[in-house]
Design an enzyme around this catalytic site. Structure first.
Site, PDB file in Angstrom:
ATOM      1  N   HIS A   1     -44.925   6.587  30.402  1.00  0.00           N
ATOM      2  CA  HIS A   1     -43.604   7.222  30.523  1.00  0.00           C
ATOM      3  C   HIS A   1     -42.900   6.663  31.769  1.00  0.00           C
ATOM      4  O   HIS A   1     -43.545   6.407  32.786  1.00  0.00           O
ATOM      5  CB  HIS A   1     -43.761   8.736  30.635  1.00  0.00           C
ATOM      6  CG  HIS A   1     -42.449   9.441  30.507  1.00  0.00           C
ATOM      7  ND1 HIS A   1     -41.583   9.557  31.559  1.00  0.00           N
ATOM      8  CD2 HIS A   1     -41.837  10.014  29.442  1.00  0.00           C
ATOM      9  CE1 HIS A   1     -40.486  10.188  31.145  1.00  0.00           C
ATOM     10  NE2 HIS A   1     -40.614  10.476  29.871  1.00  0.00           N
TER      11      HIS A   1
ATOM     12  N   GLU B   1     -37.338   4.634  25.152  1.00  0.00           N
ATOM     13  CA  GLU B   1     -36.616   5.576  26.001  1.00  0.00           C
ATOM     14  C   GLU B   1     -35.850   4.836  27.095  1.00  0.00           C
ATOM     15  O   GLU B   1     -36.434   4.487  28.134  1.00  0.00           O
ATOM     16  CB  GLU B   1     -37.601   6.536  26.670  1.00  0.00           C
ATOM     17  CG  GLU B   1     -38.378   7.401  25.713  1.00  0.00           C
ATOM     18  CD  GLU B   1     -38.833   8.693  26.382  1.00  0.00           C
ATOM     19  OE1 GLU B   1     -38.497   9.759  25.881  1.00  0.00           O
ATOM     20  OE2 GLU B   1     -39.502   8.622  27.435  1.00  0.00           O
TER      21      GLU B   1
ATOM     22  N   GLY C   1     -33.108  12.702  30.738  1.00  0.00           N
ATOM     23  CA  GLY C   1     -32.772  13.851  31.578  1.00  0.00           C
ATOM     24  C   GLY C   1     -31.363  13.805  32.147  1.00  0.00           C
ATOM     25  O   GLY C   1     -31.020  14.590  33.030  1.00  0.00           O
TER      26      GLY C   1
ATOM     27  N   LYS D   1     -43.366  17.700  30.228  1.00  0.00           N
ATOM     28  CA  LYS D   1     -43.427  17.284  31.639  1.00  0.00           C
ATOM     29  C   LYS D   1     -44.133  18.382  32.449  1.00  0.00           C
ATOM     30  O   LYS D   1     -45.039  19.021  31.920  1.00  0.00           O
ATOM     31  CB  LYS D   1     -42.023  16.963  32.153  1.00  0.00           C
ATOM     32  CG  LYS D   1     -41.306  16.000  31.199  1.00  0.00           C
ATOM     33  CD  LYS D   1     -40.030  15.428  31.713  1.00  0.00           C
ATOM     34  CE  LYS D   1     -39.452  14.483  30.652  1.00  0.00           C
ATOM     35  NZ  LYS D   1     -38.259  13.789  31.088  1.00  0.00           N
TER      36      LYS D   1
ATOM     37  N   GLU E   1     -41.247   8.014  34.015  1.00  0.00           N
ATOM     38  CA  GLU E   1     -41.473   8.787  35.250  1.00  0.00           C
ATOM     39  C   GLU E   1     -42.802   8.395  35.890  1.00  0.00           C
ATOM     40  O   GLU E   1     -42.926   8.358  37.115  1.00  0.00           O
ATOM     41  CB  GLU E   1     -41.418  10.292  34.944  1.00  0.00           C
ATOM     42  CG  GLU E   1     -39.975  10.745  34.718  1.00  0.00           C
ATOM     43  CD  GLU E   1     -39.824  11.946  33.800  1.00  0.00           C
ATOM     44  OE1 GLU E   1     -40.815  12.666  33.571  1.00  0.00           O
ATOM     45  OE2 GLU E   1     -38.703  12.150  33.304  1.00  0.00           O
TER      46      GLU E   1
ATOM     47  N   ASN F   1     -42.009  16.545  25.001  1.00  0.00           N
ATOM     48  CA  ASN F   1     -42.670  16.173  26.255  1.00  0.00           C
ATOM     49  C   ASN F   1     -42.298  17.240  27.278  1.00  0.00           C
ATOM     50  O   ASN F   1     -41.190  17.246  27.793  1.00  0.00           O
ATOM     51  CB  ASN F   1     -42.186  14.785  26.689  1.00  0.00           C
ATOM     52  CG  ASN F   1     -42.738  14.391  28.055  1.00  0.00           C
ATOM     53  OD1 ASN F   1     -43.656  15.031  28.575  1.00  0.00           O
ATOM     54  ND2 ASN F   1     -42.182  13.338  28.632  1.00  0.00           N
TER      55      ASN F   1
ATOM     56  N   SER G   1     -32.442  12.391  26.262  1.00  0.00           N
ATOM     57  CA  SER G   1     -31.401  13.394  25.983  1.00  0.00           C
ATOM     58  C   SER G   1     -31.196  13.672  24.495  1.00  0.00           C
ATOM     59  O   SER G   1     -30.076  13.897  24.041  1.00  0.00           O
ATOM     60  CB  SER G   1     -30.079  12.996  26.652  1.00  0.00           C
ATOM     61  OG  SER G   1     -30.249  12.930  28.059  1.00  0.00           O
TER      62      SER G   1
HETATM   63  P1  PGA Z   1     -35.087  14.224  28.004  1.00  0.00           P
HETATM   64  O1  PGA Z   1     -36.488  13.532  28.304  1.00  0.00           O
HETATM   65  O2  PGA Z   1     -35.056  14.557  26.535  1.00  0.00           O
HETATM   66  O3  PGA Z   1     -35.040  15.435  28.886  1.00  0.00           O
HETATM   67  O4  PGA Z   1     -34.028  13.227  28.335  1.00  0.00           O
HETATM   68  C1  PGA Z   1     -37.069  12.642  27.396  1.00  0.00           C
HETATM   69  C2  PGA Z   1     -38.373  12.111  27.928  1.00  0.00           C
HETATM   70  O5  PGA Z   1     -38.483  11.892  29.146  1.00  0.00           O
HETATM   71  O6  PGA Z   1     -39.333  11.901  27.174  1.00  0.00           O
END
Ligand code: PGA
Length: 250
Positions: free
Chosen positions: A94, A166, A172, A11, A96, A9, A212
């Site tokens: 997601h 998630e 993140g 982003k 976010e 992903n 992560s």
């Molecule tokens: P990350 O993000 O691996 O940077 O923690 C995962 C995601 O948001 O899909």
């Protein structure tokens, strides 16, 4: 035996020109994999990504879509537009998007139904906050999110669905869920699918872990009984790291 689905992903990262070079480099490094490899790229990078991924192992996803077919929704993109380009997957819900853009369980469900109708494969994101985990409501909350997202989705359609668990506190932050924590919630999701659709569908559905995931923890996470790969953010932006995650078996 389920394959693994390993999705990057991106982003809001990389330009269209960076996309072409990255996908070309990555495709060479993941040639041997038997698993499913996906890059979820920004809308404007999709044409370049599709072109560079032609006749390679890499499939392309969008990171969002609108639930209506068309109309006065400035700045939005429909499922039909994505399909017309040749996109196969779309991330929906997601955390976010839920946090910054008012995505709700209701809009997630509408998007999932629209995506399926248009012929896209949704990667549906669910996961609890730190507060919810600490209160002990993770299982109930995630079951609720999954049930809501799949309202009106038939058993037949389930073969085109990927679910990504998630935990918000792991995204993140560098704080990965332990293998056991991640597997336990993925198993809870599979149980919920079992109750709704029966064992056959539950056992065939891909359930990813995200939050992560990195070069060091991918192999262990992906070896857990109910984790069928990962949704990878930060570590998917470097082709060396992402290809190590895809080739996690070494
Ligand atoms: P990350 O993000 O691996 O940077 O923690 C995962 C995601 O948001 O899909």
């Amino acid at each position: 035996m389920r394959k693994k689905v390993i999705a990057g992903n991106w982003k809001m990262n990389k330009t269209p020109s960076e996309t072409a070079a990255f996908i070309t480099e990555l495709s060479d490094k993941v040639k041997q994999t038997k698993d499913i490899v996906i890059c979820a790229v920004p809308f404007v990078c999709i044409p370049a990504a599709l072109k560079a991924s032609k006749r390679t192992k890499i499939k392309i996803a969008a990171q969002n879509m609108h639930y209506e077919d068309k109309g006065a929704f400035t700045g939005e993109v429909s499922a039909k537009m994505l399909v017309d380009l040749g996109v196969q997957y779309v991330i929906i819900g997601h955390s976010e998007r839920r946090q910054y853009y008012n995505e709700t369980d209701a809009t997630v469900n509408r998007k999932v139904l629209k995506a399926i109708k248009a012929g896209l494969k949704p990667i549906i994101c669910v996961g609890e906050s730190l507060e919810q985990r600490e209160t002990g409501v993770t299982a109930d909350f995630v079951r609720y999110q999954v049930g809501y997202a799949l309202n009106g989705v038939s058993s037949e359609d389930m073969k085109n669905i990927v679910i990504a668990y998630e935990p918000i506190w792991a995204i993140g932050t560098g704080k990965t869920a332990t293998n056991e924590q991640a597997n336990e919630v993925c198993r809870t999701i599979r149980q919920a699918l079992n109750e709704k659709y029966g064992r056959k569908v539950a056992n065939a559905t891909y359930i990813q872990y995200g939050g992560s995931v990195n070069v060091k923890n991918a192999a262990e996470l992906f070896s857990m009984s109910d984790i069928d790969g990962g949704l990878v953010g930060g570590a998917s932006l470097k082709s060396d790291d992402f290809c190590k995650i895809v080739n996690y078996k070494g």
